[in-house]
Write an enzyme that holds these catalytic residues in place. Structure first.
Site, PDB file in Angstrom:
ATOM      1  N   LYS A 206     -57.121  -8.014  -6.273  1.00 51.99           N
ATOM      2  CA  LYS A 206     -58.215  -8.464  -7.148  1.00 51.99           C
ATOM      3  C   LYS A 206     -59.681  -7.688  -6.590  1.00 51.99           C
ATOM      4  CE  LYS A 206     -61.300 -10.601  -7.939  1.00 51.99           C
ATOM      5  NZ  LYS A 206     -62.735  -9.992  -8.294  1.00 51.99           N
ATOM      6  N   PRO A 207     -60.052  -6.471  -7.215  1.00 50.16           N
ATOM      7  CA  PRO A 207     -61.163  -5.834  -6.866  1.00 50.16           C
ATOM      8  C   PRO A 207     -62.291  -6.435  -7.322  1.00 50.16           C
ATOM      9  CG  PRO A 207     -60.368  -4.897  -8.904  1.00 50.16           C
ATOM     10  CD  PRO A 207     -59.312  -5.994  -8.413  1.00 50.16           C
ATOM     11  N   ALA A 208     -63.649  -6.278  -6.739  1.00 45.18           N
ATOM     12  CA  ALA A 208     -64.934  -6.843  -7.360  1.00 45.18           C
ATOM     13  C   ALA A 208     -65.291  -6.495  -8.769  1.00 45.18           C
ATOM     14  CB  ALA A 208     -65.848  -6.220  -6.422  1.00 45.18           C
ATOM     15  N   GLU A 209     -65.826  -7.610  -9.527  1.00 42.94           N
ATOM     16  CA  GLU A 209     -66.131  -6.987 -10.725  1.00 42.94           C
ATOM     17  C   GLU A 209     -67.087  -5.762 -10.942  1.00 42.94           C
ATOM     18  OE1 GLU A 209     -68.464 -10.085 -13.730  1.00 42.94           O
ATOM     19  OE2 GLU A 209     -69.910  -8.717 -13.022  1.00 42.94           O
ATOM     20  N   SER A 263     -68.204 -11.903   1.438  1.00 39.51           N
ATOM     21  CA  SER A 263     -69.026 -12.681   1.934  1.00 39.51           C
ATOM     22  C   SER A 263     -68.525 -13.983   2.956  1.00 39.51           C
ATOM     23  CB  SER A 263     -70.181 -13.306   0.996  1.00 39.51           C
ATOM     24  OG  SER A 263     -69.532 -14.213   0.281  1.00 39.51           O
ATOM     25  N   THR A 264     -69.334 -14.679   4.008  1.00 35.46           N
ATOM     26  CA  THR A 264     -68.805 -15.496   4.693  1.00 35.46           C
ATOM     27  C   THR A 264     -68.660 -16.829   3.942  1.00 35.46           C
ATOM     28  OG1 THR A 264     -69.687 -14.453   6.564  1.00 35.46           O
ATOM     29  CG2 THR A 264     -69.450 -17.027   6.653  1.00 35.46           C
ATOM     30  N   ALA A 265     -69.511 -16.849   2.866  1.00 37.25           N
ATOM     31  CA  ALA A 265     -69.614 -18.060   1.988  1.00 37.25           C
ATOM     32  C   ALA A 265     -68.243 -18.175   1.131  1.00 37.25           C
ATOM     33  CB  ALA A 265     -71.093 -18.083   0.961  1.00 37.25           C
ATOM     34  N   GLY A 267     -65.546 -16.535   1.958  1.00 40.29           N
ATOM     35  CA  GLY A 267     -64.645 -16.696   2.880  1.00 40.29           C
ATOM     36  C   GLY A 267     -64.220 -18.068   3.438  1.00 40.29           C
ATOM     37  N   GLU A 284     -62.435 -10.736   6.579  1.00 39.30           N
ATOM     38  CA  GLU A 284     -63.388  -9.728   7.110  1.00 39.30           C
ATOM     39  C   GLU A 284     -64.769 -10.138   6.206  1.00 39.30           C
ATOM     40  OE1 GLU A 284     -63.197  -7.712   9.226  1.00 39.30           O
ATOM     41  OE2 GLU A 284     -60.989  -7.502   9.601  1.00 39.30           O
ATOM     42  N   SER A 476     -66.469   2.911  12.355  1.00 37.15           N
ATOM     43  CA  SER A 476     -65.102   2.625  12.033  1.00 37.15           C
ATOM     44  C   SER A 476     -64.309   3.685  11.776  1.00 37.15           C
ATOM     45  CB  SER A 476     -65.572   2.010  10.390  1.00 37.15           C
ATOM     46  OG  SER A 476     -66.514   1.025  10.337  1.00 37.15           O
TER      47      SER A 476
HETATM   48  P1  NAP Z   1     -68.501 -11.612  -2.270  1.00 35.83           P
HETATM   49  O1  NAP Z   1     -69.374 -12.230  -3.246  1.00 35.83           O
HETATM   50  O2  NAP Z   1     -67.865 -12.866  -1.314  1.00 35.83           O
HETATM   51  O3  NAP Z   1     -67.335 -10.868  -3.238  1.00 35.83           O
HETATM   52  C1  NAP Z   1     -65.988 -10.281  -2.524  1.00 35.83           C
HETATM   53  C2  NAP Z   1     -65.081 -10.245  -3.350  1.00 35.83           C
HETATM   54  O4  NAP Z   1     -64.779 -11.775  -3.634  1.00 35.83           O
HETATM   55  C3  NAP Z   1     -64.959  -9.702  -4.754  1.00 35.83           C
HETATM   56  O5  NAP Z   1     -64.000  -9.424  -5.321  1.00 35.83           O
HETATM   57  C4  NAP Z   1     -65.476 -11.048  -5.603  1.00 35.83           C
HETATM   58  O6  NAP Z   1     -65.307 -11.113  -7.015  1.00 35.83           O
HETATM   59  C5  NAP Z   1     -64.635 -12.241  -4.856  1.00 35.83           C
HETATM   60  N1  NAP Z   1     -65.010 -13.430  -5.070  1.00 35.83           N
HETATM   61  C6  NAP Z   1     -66.473 -13.940  -5.246  1.00 35.83           C
HETATM   62  N2  NAP Z   1     -66.456 -15.393  -5.169  1.00 35.83           N
HETATM   63  C7  NAP Z   1     -64.969 -15.503  -5.011  1.00 35.83           C
HETATM   64  C8  NAP Z   1     -64.173 -16.883  -5.038  1.00 35.83           C
HETATM   65  N3  NAP Z   1     -64.743 -17.974  -5.257  1.00 35.83           N
HETATM   66  N4  NAP Z   1     -62.701 -16.885  -5.018  1.00 35.83           N
HETATM   67  C9  NAP Z   1     -62.225 -15.775  -4.818  1.00 35.83           C
HETATM   68  N5  NAP Z   1     -62.875 -14.445  -4.744  1.00 35.83           N
HETATM   69  C10 NAP Z   1     -64.007 -14.368  -5.105  1.00 35.83           C
HETATM   70  O7  NAP Z   1     -69.261 -10.663  -1.377  1.00 35.83           O
HETATM   71  P2  NAP Z   1     -69.948  -9.657  -2.052  1.00 35.83           P
HETATM   72  O8  NAP Z   1     -71.523 -10.209  -2.017  1.00 35.83           O
HETATM   73  O9  NAP Z   1     -69.282  -8.862  -3.125  1.00 35.83           O
HETATM   74  O10 NAP Z   1     -70.137  -8.596  -0.612  1.00 35.83           O
HETATM   75  C11 NAP Z   1     -70.955  -8.324   0.374  1.00 35.83           C
HETATM   76  C12 NAP Z   1     -70.445  -9.292   1.486  1.00 35.83           C
HETATM   77  O11 NAP Z   1     -69.347  -8.871   2.059  1.00 35.83           O
HETATM   78  C13 NAP Z   1     -71.325  -9.223   2.785  1.00 35.83           C
HETATM   79  O12 NAP Z   1     -71.685 -10.267   3.367  1.00 35.83           O
HETATM   80  C14 NAP Z   1     -70.728  -7.900   3.704  1.00 35.83           C
HETATM   81  O13 NAP Z   1     -71.278  -8.224   4.927  1.00 35.83           O
HETATM   82  C15 NAP Z   1     -69.144  -8.483   3.549  1.00 35.83           C
HETATM   83  N6  NAP Z   1     -68.551  -7.510   3.862  1.00 35.83           N
HETATM   84  C16 NAP Z   1     -67.595  -7.508   4.823  1.00 35.83           C
HETATM   85  C17 NAP Z   1     -66.835  -6.541   5.522  1.00 35.83           C
HETATM   86  C18 NAP Z   1     -65.901  -6.747   6.541  1.00 35.83           C
HETATM   87  O14 NAP Z   1     -65.164  -5.619   6.857  1.00 35.83           O
HETATM   88  N7  NAP Z   1     -66.007  -7.777   7.448  1.00 35.83           N
HETATM   89  C19 NAP Z   1     -66.821  -5.490   4.356  1.00 35.83           C
HETATM   90  C20 NAP Z   1     -67.524  -5.198   3.372  1.00 35.83           C
HETATM   91  C21 NAP Z   1     -68.465  -6.432   3.016  1.00 35.83           C
HETATM   92  P3  NAP Z   1     -66.501 -10.889  -8.021  1.00 35.83           P
HETATM   93  O15 NAP Z   1     -66.948  -9.319  -7.681  1.00 35.83           O
HETATM   94  O16 NAP Z   1     -65.781 -10.881  -9.346  1.00 35.83           O
HETATM   95  O17 NAP Z   1     -67.540 -11.900  -7.868  1.00 35.83           O
END
Ligand code: NAP
Length: 514
Positions: A206-209, A263-265, A267, A284, A476
């Site tokens: 399931k990739p990001a939107e 994001s942690t939120a 996660g 992650e 990395s």
């Molecule tokens: P995000 O909002 O958590 O989204 C990441 C993925 O989760 C997207 O595919 C998103 O889909 C999906 N998602 C959002 N809400 C969800 C839910 N309630 N249930 C299931 N899936 C859900 O994070 P982001 O803002 O795109 O990415 C930035 C964050 O990722 C930063 O905090 C960054 O540090 C972290 N990150 C961590 C790593 C690592 O390896 N540790 C690597 C890259 C990024 P949609 O796009 O459709 O909302």
């Protein structure tokens, strides 16, 4: 740079449709046939059952670069069923067979890496050179796990009684949901999918939107490589459907585990949802990386490292340096060199030659960065360079920014800015730097520059993070374990540990032997 795209027009195709032709023929970018080719379930390119779609935008100019299925729970159910059926076949393939298909996938990804990078730039805004780098990096996980999948071993352990034999083997966990972010649309998929598939699991991606087009390309080459139907599935969805799809993946009895990067939120939401079924979970998550420059540091190397660590992908990298701690004796010299370098960064449309800094990926990202900088300035921070949106370039550009006079109550001090902003903090002692660096509830990556060997070991030992760059801003690679501690996540990706999330240990006791 679009001249370059024009020259590459024959190669720039999505599922047989020439992307470039459609980009230049506004407004109809894709025809209906194209839409039916976009998501991938049970070996078939399909549209959403509801018929709904969503648009993919180029962050550099807002143009529509793709229209893909907006799938929902019904589609996800179908993907889970397909992945479950396929698991019963895939788990019984030999490690050699899985390794060979992974290797073929890698070969196809390498062969098509140029077009992949161009698509990645189109939908993420990442400068083309960086997109190329990401594709090479992402491909390396497929190569690595094609090799490692043949190395899964077990144990025969000495029993304390002669009539028993103790056998230990590692088996694939089953169907796994892979939820990935937009900031590394290629590598975050391959870093999960390759070990999962190599271990014998089947996957639903399931990739990001914001970035489904790169995912579609990756899956297209997986199909060509020969993964049987249902082994690799792709569910594309808009943000509105993402939450329910994620919940279904976490709670469905046929799904064995979830691997998530984001994001942690989010996660934490997935962690809770997985608790019900005690699902395997790899997380992650976000970071708040310290970047420490000690008095003994080579300042030129430290400035180089600062630039690569901070401004890669416009600061939208989970391992990006977030808080910069500079020891007082070298503070002025480091800052002078840094400001000079940051002012010379070329910002613009990532598809253009020489651009080092593209746009932010979407409006929420831009607003977040602006909010963090405005908050800091309102609380007394000073701007050394940048500090505002670069509106003359487009809606989503933000100037590379350096802030000083940072205080503890500022957002930039406490949270991951995820944008092109450096916050400078002067410190006196090593202990002070470590105390501040560790005073956060996340711990993904950390960096420091020092030429003092004892200090290198001491600080490496005491920094509370999962990964450290010593005199190095880019850490990395497929061979090294990637992951964090504290609220930065669970598990490790890459390295020989990267398959552990996708296997469980089975112990068999053979008794009553005579
Ligand atoms: P995000 O909002 O958590 O989204 C990441 C993925 O989760 C997207 O595919 C998103 O889909 C999906 N998602 C959002 N809400 C969800 C839910 N309630 N249930 C299931 N899936 C859900 O994070 P982001 O803002 O795109 O990415 C930035 C964050 O990722 C930063 O905090 C960054 O540090 C972290 N990150 C961590 C790593 C690592 O390896 N540790 C690597 C890259 C990024 P949609 O796009 O459709 O909302």
């Amino acid at each position: 740079m679009f001249a370059t795209f024009r020259n590459l027009a024959p190669a720039l195709r999505l599922n047989g449709v020439n992307v470039l032709r459609h980009i230049h023929q506004k407004p109809a970018l894709y025809d209906a046939n194209m839409l039916q080719q976009q998501a991938f379930i049970n070996g078939e390119w399909i549209s959403a059952k509801s018929g709904k779609t969503f648009e993919v935008l180029n962050p550099a100019n807002g143009e529509v670069v793709g229209v893909v299925p907006d799938m929902d729970l019904e589609d996800t159910e179908a993907a889970i069923k397909a992945a479950c059926d396929a698991f019963h076949v895939w788990k019984d393939t030999t490690a050699k067979e899985r390794s060979q298909i992974l290797r073929e996938w890698y070969n196809l990804l390498v062969k098509n890496q140029k077009e992949m990078a161009e698509i990645l730039t189109l939908e993420s805004g990442k400068p083309l050179a960086e997109a190329n780098g990401e594709v090479v990096y992402g491909n390396s996980f497929v190569e690595w796990f094609s090799e490692l999948s043949r190395q899964i071993r077990g144990d025969i352990v000495q029993s304390s009684v002669p009539s028993k034999k103790i056998l230990v083997q590692h088996q694939p966990i089953g169907v796994v949901g892979l939820i990935t972010p937009w900031n590394f649309p290629h590598a975050m998929i391959t870093r999960k999918a390759a070990p999962a598939l190599g271990a014998g699991c089947t996957v639903i991606i399931k990739p990001a939107e914001d970035t489904p087009l790169t995912a579609i390309q990756i899956v297209k080459y997986a199909q060509e490589a020969g993964f049987p139907p249902g082994v690799v599935n792709l569910v594309t969805s808009s943000r509105a459907n993402t939450g329910p799809i994620g919940k279904l993946l976490c709670e469905h009895h046929l799904v064995a585990g979830i691997s998530f990067t984001g994001s942690t939120a989010v996660g934490k939401i997935l962690y809770k949802q997985c608790a019900q079924g005690v699902k395997r979970l790899a997380l992650e998550l976000g970071g708040n990386a310290p970047f420490i420059v000690f008095n003994s540091a080579n300042l030129d190397k430290a400035v180089d490292g600062s630039i690569t660590s901070k401004f890669r992908n416009c600061g939208q990298t989970c391992v990006s340096a977030n808080r910069f701690f500079i020891q007082e004796k070298v503070y002025d010299e480091y800052v002078n060199k840094l400001v000079h370098r940051v002012k010379s960064l070329k910002i613009g449309d990532g598809s253009q030659e020489g651009v080092q800094l593209g746009p932010l990926v979407n409006e929420p990202q831009l607003h977040k960065v602006a909010e963090f900088v405005n908050d800091a300035v309102s609380k007394g921070a000073k701007i050394l360079t940048g500090g505002k949106p670069a509106t003359h370039l487009g809606k989503l550009f933000y100037e590379p920014t350096i802030l000083t006079d940072i205080k503890e109550d500022m957002l930039v001090y406490n949270q991951e800015v995820f944008g092109p902003v450096i916050s400078l903090i002067k410190f006196k002692t090593e202990k002070e730097a470590l105390d501040i660096a560790n005073s956060t509830d996340v711990g993904l990556a950390g960096y420091f520059y020092s030429e003092d060997v004892s200090q290198i070991f001491r600080v490496s030992n005491n920094l509370e993070v999962g990964m450290i760059g010593v005199n190095e801003g880019i850490i990395s690679c497929a061979e090294a374990p990637f992951g964090g501690i504290k609220q930065s996540g669970l598990g490790r990706e890459g390295s020989h540990l990267g398959m552990e999330d996708f296997t469980y240990v089975k112990y068999t006791c053979i008794g009553n032997l005579s």
